[in-house]
Every structure is written in structure tokens, then in C-alpha cells.
Design a protein around this motif. Sequence first.
Motif, PDB file in Angstrom:
ATOM      1  N   LYS A 142       0.830  -1.343   0.002  1.00 12.29           N
ATOM      2  CA  LYS A 142       0.059   0.013  -0.130  1.00 12.29           C
ATOM      3  C   LYS A 142       0.857   1.395  -0.031  1.00 12.29           C
ATOM      4  CE  LYS A 142      -3.955  -0.193  -0.295  1.00 12.29           C
ATOM      5  NZ  LYS A 142      -4.426  -0.182  -1.524  1.00 12.29           N
ATOM      6  N   ALA A 143       2.064   1.349   0.683  1.00 11.95           N
ATOM      7  CA  ALA A 143       2.900   2.275   0.691  1.00 11.95           C
ATOM      8  C   ALA A 143       3.795   2.628  -0.604  1.00 11.95           C
ATOM      9  CB  ALA A 143       3.863   2.216   1.816  1.00 11.95           C
ATOM     10  N   ILE A 144       3.927   1.574  -1.291  1.00  8.42           N
ATOM     11  CA  ILE A 144       4.464   1.481  -2.689  1.00  8.42           C
ATOM     12  C   ILE A 144       3.466   2.211  -3.720  1.00  8.42           C
ATOM     13  CG2 ILE A 144       5.113   0.013  -4.681  1.00  8.42           C
ATOM     14  CD1 ILE A 144       6.169  -1.883  -2.361  1.00  8.42           C
ATOM     15  N   GLU A 145       2.246   1.606  -3.674  1.00  4.89           N
ATOM     16  CA  GLU A 145       1.111   2.070  -4.262  1.00  4.89           C
ATOM     17  C   GLU A 145       0.890   3.766  -4.107  1.00  4.89           C
ATOM     18  OE1 GLU A 145      -3.153   0.444  -5.390  1.00  4.89           O
ATOM     19  OE2 GLU A 145      -2.715   0.603  -3.408  1.00  4.89           O
ATOM     20  N   GLN A 146       0.934   4.035  -2.784  1.00  4.93           N
ATOM     21  CA  GLN A 146       0.959   5.493  -2.603  1.00  4.93           C
ATOM     22  C   GLN A 146       2.018   6.329  -3.101  1.00  4.93           C
ATOM     23  OE1 GLN A 146      -1.712   7.348  -1.474  1.00  4.93           O
ATOM     24  NE2 GLN A 146      -0.638   9.247  -1.704  1.00  4.93           N
TER      25      GLN A 146
END
Length: 99
Positions: free
Chosen positions: A15-19
Motif C-alpha cells: 500500500k505504501a508502494i502504491e501511494q
Amino acid sequence: MDALTSIERIWQFTKAIEQAAAVGEWERAAVLVDERSPLLMSMGAKQPPAVVAQLREIMAIDARIAEAAQEAQRTLGVEYQASMRATRNANQYQRIAQF
């Protein structure tokens, strides 16, 4: 670390990568991928169905991020070429203006 704990950490990284990718912070996304990779690699082949389902979701997110990265790379390449043309044109003007 059990599979459920590992998958939760992997999910948080994903999710952090996606953000990071969503806002164009590709360097941050790459750092997060490097941090997440050992966790993914440590996952065994046999996983509970819930973990397998979440891994599939992570793979789908990764595919979307990879597609966005390719598009960003194409866009940056176009911008780079335009900047190089503008630089050549400015240099040509500078040479002509000196005469």
C-alpha cells in the motif's frame, strides 16, 4: 514470523508502494520494494487460502504499478526529448545571434 503477520507487513509495504507511485515518488517506491522483497521471498509455497488470496491482490497491485511506471517512463522520455530539442534550438539561436 507466521504467514498472517508476514502478509500483513507485505500488505502495508504494498500500500505504501502504491501511494508513492500514485504521487510519482518512484525513488521511494523502489526503496519500499527493496524492503518488501525479502519478506515476499521468505513466504513458503504452502500458504493458507486467505494468504494466497491477498498475495494475488498484491500481484494485481504490482501489475498496475508497473504499468504506471512504464507510462511515467514514456512521458518522461517525451519530455526529455522536447527539452533536448529546446536546448539545441536555444544553442542555435545563440550561435546565430552572435554574428
